[in-house]
Design an enzyme around this catalytic site. Sequence first.
Site, PDB file in Angstrom:
ATOM      1  N   ASP A 222       0.835  -1.202   0.000  1.00 56.35           N
ATOM      2  CA  ASP A 222       0.000   0.000   0.000  1.00 56.35           C
ATOM      3  C   ASP A 222       0.877   1.264   0.000  1.00 56.35           C
ATOM      4  O   ASP A 222       1.848   1.344   0.760  1.00 56.35           O
ATOM      5  CB  ASP A 222      -0.868  -0.031   1.263  1.00 56.35           C
ATOM      6  N   GLU A 278      14.426 -15.257   0.597  1.00 53.53           N
ATOM      7  CA  GLU A 278      14.810 -16.321   1.541  1.00 53.53           C
ATOM      8  C   GLU A 278      13.915 -17.545   1.363  1.00 53.53           C
ATOM      9  O   GLU A 278      14.212 -18.621   1.870  1.00 53.53           O
ATOM     10  CB  GLU A 278      14.615 -15.839   2.993  1.00 53.53           C
TER      11      GLU A 278
HETATM   12  C1  GLC Z   1      -4.066   3.125  -0.772  1.00 51.42           C
HETATM   13  C2  GLC Z   1      -5.294   2.248  -0.706  1.00 51.42           C
HETATM   14  C3  GLC Z   1      -6.449   3.094  -0.269  1.00 51.42           C
HETATM   15  C4  GLC Z   1      -6.147   3.638   1.101  1.00 51.42           C
HETATM   16  C5  GLC Z   1      -4.840   4.419   1.108  1.00 51.42           C
HETATM   17  C6  GLC Z   1      -4.351   4.662   2.502  1.00 51.42           C
HETATM   18  O1  GLC Z   1      -4.182   4.076  -1.764  1.00 51.42           O
HETATM   19  O2  GLC Z   1      -5.491   1.631  -1.942  1.00 51.42           O
HETATM   20  O3  GLC Z   1      -7.640   2.372  -0.258  1.00 51.42           O
HETATM   21  O4  GLC Z   1      -7.171   4.484   1.527  1.00 51.42           O
HETATM   22  O5  GLC Z   1      -3.819   3.699   0.471  1.00 51.42           O
HETATM   23  O6  GLC Z   1      -3.928   3.472   3.086  1.00 51.42           O
END
Ligand code: GLC
Length: 572
Positions: A222, A278
């Site tokens: 993310d 790993e």
């Molecule tokens: C990314 C995710 C989104 C989230 C953001 C903060 O863009 O896809 O859904 O709100 O990160 O974590």
Amino acid sequence: MTPTSDPAAQTAVDPSADWWRHAVVYQVYPRSFADSDGDGMGDIPGLVSRLDYLADLGVDAIWISPFYSSPLNDGGYDVADYRSIDSRLGSMDDVDRLVAESHARGMRVIMDIVPNHTSSEHPWFQELLASEPGSPAWDRYVVREGRGADRGQPPNNWRSVFHGSGWSQIRTPAGEPTGSWYLHLFDTTQPDLDWDNPEVHAEFRDILRFWFDRGIDGFRIDVAHGLVKEAGLPDFDYPHPDEEKQQAMFEDDIAHAPFWDQDGVHDIYREWRSVADEYDPPRVFCGETWVPNPERLARYQRPDELHTSFNFIYLEAGWNAAAMRRTIDETLANHAAVGAPPTWVLSNHDLVRHRTRMAPVDVSGARDLDRGLRRARAATLFTLSLPGSMYLYQGEELGLPEVVDLPDDARQDPAWHRSGGTDGTRDGCRVPIPWSGDAPPYGFGSDSATWLPQPHDWADLTVTRELGDPASTLEMYRAALRIRRASSALGEGSLLWLDAPGDVVALRRPGRDGTDVVSVINLGTGTVRLPAEWGTDLLVSSSDDVAALSTDDGPPSMVVGGETALWLAATS
Ligand code: GLC
């Protein structure tokens, strides 16, 4: 068409360590996929009960948006405990079952890791709030002194992607404001971690191993481009001073901000790659990387970094022949330079569904969703023929549109609330998907009060309704994935552009077995006759507006209607 699958290909995961180079990965947004316990919210057991559907669809892997313990202020992207499952979504046993059952059906499992921030309910942030300023617990997050005489102003001008300031003042346990502020590039309940702190590095290496040891095949990362901030946290010269235009992640001209795509972020991925390597087979990563151009994107795919990253630049090219072709060329060239396969995506849980996004808008502002579906199907089919891997988002295979009329009080997206109801684009693609029946909950669960309400006109978009109907979007996806899996020309490999008439974009993918695939998309509205040398051996098309017609003076050739894509088999 009767549902069929290739049993040989579906009974075991592709053992090759390179599976990710050509995989079709299906994104599951778990709260909206299938509800096993009737609480109106999807869950892991619900997903397990639908794995046969995904295997039959023909995907190679599933990526599941977060299901960790979370207050769900941002749909689980606010993690309170990276080593436990939210009890509303299931248990650790359910996850073990999910991995085993997916693998038994030939599908890999990719989880979502959220390293830019934790939830404010994470024990680390709670420890910060309970401890004295300057204690080690404060060093795990990006905390700075405020500006102004009483330090009552934020440390810099950074804004939250979800609107408003990117900073909140830390308060004492008694509720008194301190002169210190914490950074949150997203919601106030998502404090940014400080990746200058070795303890943060060690913790995430440990979290990766925790899940890899349980058999997880990889992670989608993310906000992969956001972990490192420019030293000194300088103010950013925002191109859009007004509050409305501050979507700091999804706007191109903000991609150069001092909190995105900093060079230092690559050190983290080198470290993570060595953890993934790993394992046998090595585990894989896919970065969520909003960067300004294919050159910056390809840096994340250098051989000792991430395996793949989302190519949002292609997605943003939209329904435009020149932009599509240019982005494809640049993507291929930049990825080739680092030896990595490109990754393609058209929809996900943060974006307006591509059926709606691509729908033409008339003068009154109304979207033509029938043409939107026609275009979306064509775009998907064409994109599935590009070299590399492809990500699909749940429900796109049914042709779901964005739900644009959710009642305000049903909306959950923190951006909606923080923008005072002006930015609400992310709930409409997260509505629970329809499986069967004529009315909500359409087989999603037993309770029609789903966590986001479903529309009343989705009866024709259910899995049951579409399965076996050769004209349905679902059957087009199933056919395309079957052909893609069986063809030596599709997936990883090379591409040759073909000179094409009008608004047509066409390419040839050479097969290793002597059978090439010619992939064509007609982005215009008029019917086009294709050159006879491309042949007439139709594999699949996105609409039935295609025909092999003979000519007076030569061999037959394909005639393709507007906003239509097709694949032809061609002998090399
Ligand atoms: C990314 C995710 C989104 C989230 C953001 C903060 O863009 O896809 O859904 O709100 O990160 O974590």
